[in-house]
Design an enzyme around this catalytic site. Structure first.
Site, PDB file in Angstrom:
ATOM      1  N   LYS A  16       2.418  -0.280  15.041  1.00 53.79           N
ATOM      2  CA  LYS A  16       3.858  -0.293  15.275  1.00 53.79           C
ATOM      3  C   LYS A  16       4.402  -1.455  16.112  1.00 53.79           C
ATOM      4  CE  LYS A  16       4.927   3.361  13.051  1.00 53.79           C
ATOM      5  NZ  LYS A  16       5.227   2.998  11.678  1.00 53.79           N
ATOM      6  N   HIS A  25       0.845  -1.200   0.000  1.00 51.14           N
ATOM      7  CA  HIS A  25       0.000   0.000   0.000  1.00 51.14           C
ATOM      8  C   HIS A  25       0.878   1.246   0.000  1.00 51.14           C
ATOM      9  CE1 HIS A  25      -3.778  -2.004   1.977  1.00 51.14           C
ATOM     10  NE2 HIS A  25      -3.377  -2.610   0.892  1.00 51.14           N
ATOM     11  N   TYR A  55      -8.902   5.025   8.330  1.00 52.32           N
ATOM     12  CA  TYR A  55      -8.992   5.413   9.734  1.00 52.32           C
ATOM     13  C   TYR A  55     -10.129   6.429   9.846  1.00 52.32           C
ATOM     14  CZ  TYR A  55      -4.414   3.395  10.884  1.00 52.32           C
ATOM     15  OH  TYR A  55      -3.365   2.534  11.105  1.00 52.32           O
ATOM     16  N   PRO A  93      -2.420   0.142  19.240  1.00 48.83           N
ATOM     17  CA  PRO A  93      -2.242  -0.339  17.858  1.00 48.83           C
ATOM     18  C   PRO A  93      -2.543   0.676  16.755  1.00 48.83           C
ATOM     19  CG  PRO A  93      -4.213  -1.298  18.852  1.00 48.83           C
ATOM     20  CD  PRO A  93      -3.543  -0.521  19.926  1.00 48.83           C
ATOM     21  N   TYR A 110       4.523   6.666   9.685  1.00 53.28           N
ATOM     22  CA  TYR A 110       3.705   5.475   9.416  1.00 53.28           C
ATOM     23  C   TYR A 110       4.500   4.422   8.637  1.00 53.28           C
ATOM     24  CZ  TYR A 110      -0.631   2.869   9.087  1.00 53.28           C
ATOM     25  OH  TYR A 110      -1.593   1.903   9.234  1.00 53.28           O
TER      26      TYR A 110
END
Ligand code: FAD
Length: 403
Positions: free
Chosen positions: A301, A76, A205, A297, A389
């Site tokens: 990570k 992604h 998200y 979460p 990220y």
């Protein structure tokens, strides 16, 4: 008298940290024995993380365990932040100079690692009982355990405590040595694994008046979805239909997007906490992964951080066995903690921005929405999210570690 085995590094725990460490050491000619109290089947079926940073993928490939990951992993190059019913894409490729993440379940990583350890004659002992660590402050630390009723002892040069949060290694360190830093969050995640093709090519998200929701996936056929819930939520209070209904509401988009649904294979509630212990070493015992730190979460990570710890530890052990120098080992904790705290900060920030807090005020909610608006409209802010990220570069230099 116990049956005595001798090795260079005794590893407690066959999760990602323990197995990556064991295989990395093998590739450098260093022997290890891994002791795991669960069965191989249990470990390989446990549903946990699924987002791999670029650094993790690169390492697994370098270790020769990346073939299936390359074939089956979903690469992604962005994520969507959804709020006020609108989606906003954070473009990792453009913001980080081409980097991305790979979706590949932790359980699959563990299968690949176990197969590699077995193929190369590695010693991973499953279903051992009553594991305990001794004389960590000496040059001959020991791990005792029982297997099939027999008392056994591993004598080694070093012990790696890779035994997760509910561990035995960390509590074996004498009182007063460790300092714990902790934050518990007033919510948890109710997660499902569903036999449904993901309704989006990338993770979503969502910030919603009713609480956070996340759309993730494990494969082209399996969706992984979460909703924010009470920390002590009883999963039995939720029917599958209620969960889907809540997901539909929180993930709703003005664009007319639809959530793909399917049979729920597994569901559960996970608590959220931030936790760090300092230092991450005591004598010849080194803590790695969840045994030393836990992140909520939201930033995806935990698995990645566990793997970075053992990458750093493996380099220290390589230096010791190749050159007889302890410099890297002595600074293991300092090197790891620099990254651990940056990752803690990012995970806390993502969590704080995206969840509803029980005592939040209208001011707090406006501030969260302003932050989401800023992150999705400012290139500088989006870049900050993106570079964290996909994973910050691994800095394992001694320069920032008191050298
Ligand atoms: C329920 C759950 C869900 C999660 N979901 C996500 C997620 O959705 N996304 C995400 O990014 N991260 C998630 N995480 C975090 C991520 O999975 C962990 O950060 C990662 O597993 C850490 O790897 P580790 O090797 O340090 O620890 P672990 O994976 O916990 O491995 C430790 C191993 O040690 C073994 N062990 C424990 N005690 C002993 C003992 N006394 N003797 C021998 N062996 C022992 C355990 O059985 C285990 O196999 C989740 C974690 C949990 C617990």
């Amino acid at each position: 008298m116990p049956t005595v085995q001798r090795t260079q590094v005794g590893i407690v725990g066959a999760g990602p940290a323990g197995l990556v460490l064991s295989h990395l050491l093998h590739l450098h000619g260093i022997e290890s024995i891994v002791l795991e109290n669960r069965s191989r089947h249990y470990v390989e079926e446990r549903v946990r993380a699924g987002v791999l940073e670029q650094n993790t993928v690169d390492l697994l490939n370098q270790m020769g365990v990346g073939d299936r990951l390359k074939r089956e992993g979903l690469v992604h190059h962005g994520v969507e932040l959804r709020f006020n019913g609108q989606g906003h894409r954070i473009d990792f490729r453009e913001l980080t100079g081409g980097k991305g993440i790979t979706i590949y379940a932790q359980a699959e990583v563990l299968k690949d690692l176990n197969n590699a350890r077995i193929a190369t004659g590695g010693q991973v002992l499953f279903e051992v009982e009553d594991v305990s660590v001794h004389e960590m402050n000496s040059s001959r630390p020991k791990i005792r355990y029982r297997k099939d009723g027999d008392e056994c002892e591993v004598q080694c040069d070093f012990i790696a405590g890779c035994d997760g949060f509910h561990a035995i290694c960390r509590p074996s360190i004498p009182a007063g040595v460790l300092t714990e830093y902790e934050r518990a969050y007033p919510f948890g995640w109710l997660g499902i694994l569903a036999e449904a093709p993901p309704s989006s090519d990338e993770l979503i998200y969502a910030y919603h008046e009713r609480g956070f929701a996340l759309l993730s996936m494990r494969s082209p056929h399996i969706s992984r979805l979460y909703i924010q819930c009470k920390p002590d939520e009883d999963i039995n209070d939720w029917s599958d239909e209620q969960i889907w209904c809540e997901l539909r509401t929180r993930l709703a988009s003005a664009s007319g997007w639809n959530l793909t649904e399917g049979p729920v294979q597994q569901k559960g509630v996970t608590g959220m906490r931030s936790f760090v212990v300092e230092p991450m070493q005591y004598g010849n015992l080194f803590l790695a992964g969840d045994s030393a730190h836990i992140v909520p979460p939201t930033g995806a990570k935990g698995l990645n951080l566990a793997i970075t710890d053992v990458q750093i530890l493996a380099r220290g052990l390589e230096q010791y066995y190749a050159k007889g120098k302890r410099e890297r080992l002595d600074h293991y904790s300092e090197i790891c903690l620099r990254r651990v705290w940056k990752v803690q900060r990012f995970s806390w920030w993502m969590t704080s921005m995206l969840h509803r807090f029980p005592d939040d005020s209208p001011f707090d909610r406006r501030r969260q929405l302003a932050e989401l608006d800023y992150v999705t409209s400012s290139r500088a802010a989006a870049k900050t999210l993106a570079e964290n990220y996909v994973g910050l570069p691994l800095d394992d230099s001694l320069s920032g570690a008191g050298k």
